[in-house]
Scaffold this motif. Sequence first.
Motif, PDB file in Angstrom:
ATOM      1  N   LEU A 115       0.863  -1.191  -0.142  1.00 37.00           N
ATOM      2  CA  LEU A 115      -0.048  -0.018  -0.029  1.00 37.00           C
ATOM      3  C   LEU A 115       0.900   1.221   0.107  1.00 37.00           C
ATOM      4  O   LEU A 115       1.926   1.210   0.546  1.00 37.00           O
ATOM      5  N   TYR A 116       0.476   2.029  -0.732  1.00 34.87           N
ATOM      6  CA  TYR A 116       1.076   3.563  -0.802  1.00 34.87           C
ATOM      7  C   TYR A 116       0.400   4.748  -1.718  1.00 34.87           C
ATOM      8  O   TYR A 116      -0.734   4.242  -2.163  1.00 34.87           O
ATOM      9  N   VAL A 117       0.638   5.994  -1.132  1.00 32.58           N
ATOM     10  CA  VAL A 117       0.033   6.892  -1.966  1.00 32.58           C
ATOM     11  C   VAL A 117       1.026   7.809  -2.481  1.00 32.58           C
ATOM     12  O   VAL A 117       2.140   8.052  -1.921  1.00 32.58           O
ATOM     13  N   ASN A 118       0.765   8.570  -3.492  1.00 29.72           N
ATOM     14  CA  ASN A 118       1.828   9.371  -4.170  1.00 29.72           C
ATOM     15  C   ASN A 118       1.793  10.785  -3.242  1.00 29.72           C
ATOM     16  O   ASN A 118       0.799  11.269  -2.657  1.00 29.72           O
ATOM     17  N   GLY A 119       2.915  11.537  -3.313  1.00 26.71           N
ATOM     18  CA  GLY A 119       3.115  12.642  -2.524  1.00 26.71           C
ATOM     19  C   GLY A 119       2.520  13.903  -3.493  1.00 26.71           C
ATOM     20  O   GLY A 119       2.032  13.671  -4.448  1.00 26.71           O
ATOM     21  N   TYR A 120       2.770  14.995  -2.867  1.00 21.00           N
ATOM     22  CA  TYR A 120       2.242  16.064  -3.341  1.00 21.00           C
ATOM     23  C   TYR A 120       3.309  17.221  -3.830  1.00 21.00           C
ATOM     24  O   TYR A 120       4.445  16.949  -3.199  1.00 21.00           O
ATOM     25  N   VAL A 121       3.150  17.887  -4.815  1.00 29.46           N
ATOM     26  CA  VAL A 121       3.988  18.940  -5.021  1.00 29.46           C
ATOM     27  C   VAL A 121       3.124  20.346  -4.888  1.00 29.46           C
ATOM     28  O   VAL A 121       2.229  20.549  -5.776  1.00 29.46           O
ATOM     29  N   VAL A 132      -2.146  25.453  -5.354  1.00 28.66           N
ATOM     30  CA  VAL A 132      -2.477  24.258  -6.165  1.00 28.66           C
ATOM     31  C   VAL A 132      -1.557  23.088  -5.883  1.00 28.66           C
ATOM     32  O   VAL A 132      -0.403  23.207  -5.396  1.00 28.66           O
ATOM     33  N   TYR A 133      -2.016  21.796  -5.933  1.00 25.08           N
ATOM     34  CA  TYR A 133      -1.288  20.766  -5.880  1.00 25.08           C
ATOM     35  C   TYR A 133      -1.126  19.773  -7.109  1.00 25.08           C
ATOM     36  O   TYR A 133      -2.024  19.823  -7.820  1.00 25.08           O
ATOM     37  N   ARG A 134       0.043  19.360  -7.124  1.00 30.65           N
ATOM     38  CA  ARG A 134       0.314  18.493  -8.343  1.00 30.65           C
ATOM     39  C   ARG A 134       0.708  17.225  -7.881  1.00 30.65           C
ATOM     40  O   ARG A 134       1.595  17.034  -6.732  1.00 30.65           O
ATOM     41  N   VAL A 135       0.403  16.282  -8.294  1.00 30.30           N
ATOM     42  CA  VAL A 135       0.538  14.661  -7.573  1.00 30.30           C
ATOM     43  C   VAL A 135       2.063  14.211  -8.403  1.00 30.30           C
ATOM     44  O   VAL A 135       2.341  14.581  -9.394  1.00 30.30           O
ATOM     45  N   ASP A 136       2.855  13.954  -7.309  1.00 36.24           N
ATOM     46  CA  ASP A 136       4.285  13.580  -7.585  1.00 36.24           C
ATOM     47  C   ASP A 136       4.400  12.170  -7.693  1.00 36.24           C
ATOM     48  O   ASP A 136       4.563  11.382  -6.658  1.00 36.24           O
ATOM     49  N   THR A 137       4.271  11.552  -8.860  1.00 38.60           N
ATOM     50  CA  THR A 137       4.415  10.206  -8.829  1.00 38.60           C
ATOM     51  C   THR A 137       6.004   9.347  -8.601  1.00 38.60           C
ATOM     52  O   THR A 137       6.038   8.340  -8.434  1.00 38.60           O
TER      53      THR A 137
END
Length: 402
Positions: A115-121, A132-137
């Motif tokens: 299990l994991y989630v991607n971080g934010y930028v 605003v937030y962008r998904v940091d894969t």
Amino acid sequence: MTTLPENPQPRRTESATATADAPESRQAESRPNPPRGRAHQRGSASQSRLVWRAFRKHRLAMIGAAVTLLLYLVAAFAEFLAPFSVARFDQAHPYAPPQRLHVIDTSQGGWEFGLYVNGYVAGRDPDTLERVYRVDTSKKVRVRLFDRGEEYRLWGLIPSRIHLVGPVDDREPMYLLGSDQSGRDLLSRLVYGTRVSMTIGLIGVTMAFVLGVVLGGISGYFGGRTDTLIQRAVEFFMSVPTLPLWLGLAAAVPSGWGPLRRYFAITVILATFAWTDLARVTRGRFVSLRVEDFISSARLDGNRPARMIFRHMLPLFTSHLIASLTLSIPGMILAETALSFLGLGLQAPVVSWGVLLQAAQDVQVVATAPWLMLPGVAVVLAVLSLNFVGDGLRDAADPYRQ
């Protein structure tokens, strides 16, 4: 000369009779006895069993009962199910969008379970200066089941640190349903709000149920001046506009009261005006029952009024009372949500669905963070489920529908 009778019949001796009847007796003994238990149960099923059989045929009621049970389980184990406490916040991630929970990692070209989630930028929109937030894969926040997180006491008694789900590193952001303006996890606050919103309905309805049954039963059983006095009081409470009165009484609660005292004050206010309908129904049933022959016999047998009411008359329409009780809980939940939404009910630091919806009063905030409306979805789900259960109980308890 002796004449013999025509068609002489041979005499049957006792031994011959026993021999002839033996096969029939052996056949009777060899026949299996019918299952008396099942036949007895089928022929004399109790009222509760009949109601349960009819209730199971109501599909929406069964679905509503499952959802309602799930909500109360969430309320009972809120500390274990919530990833964080309601006081935890992170100013670096206000209005963070929900993160998608991944089970399989394929970024390395293979299959890796975990299990994991991607971080934010985080950044700023150059035109509106909006955050605003962008998904940091490339950044993965590892998540595990039965995580050892913040310490809590389950039901205020059992100390523990085990949470159903949580990040391996508590410093990493994990917002499965997003965050609010202070960076607080909405999932955790929604779980804790379920406890308050669902239990305030139970407590308020229980108080209203006791008042309605007792006063309605006394009014219908005794009649006369007692009936007139109670019914005039019922009509007075029913003539008062509910919402303005709720608003006035909730505003009259001292602001210095703590969360617990304010909680019970709101519960009492909601219960004060929720017993009138049940009192009228109970009174009508008692008026029709007190002239029945078995009630007259019980009265002549020396039963006291309290025993007459609670032992002989109330059990005759218990199913109807249960259905009315179930249908009253959604009204309590909606009333508490409305008062808290307007800022006159429960207030922070108490967390309820209505308190959480206060953050959704601004249209601009809702446009940028629509996940703040999720407590409203929880309210709709709870009210619909309880209404389905109430409708199913009402139909199952109706003797003309059996």
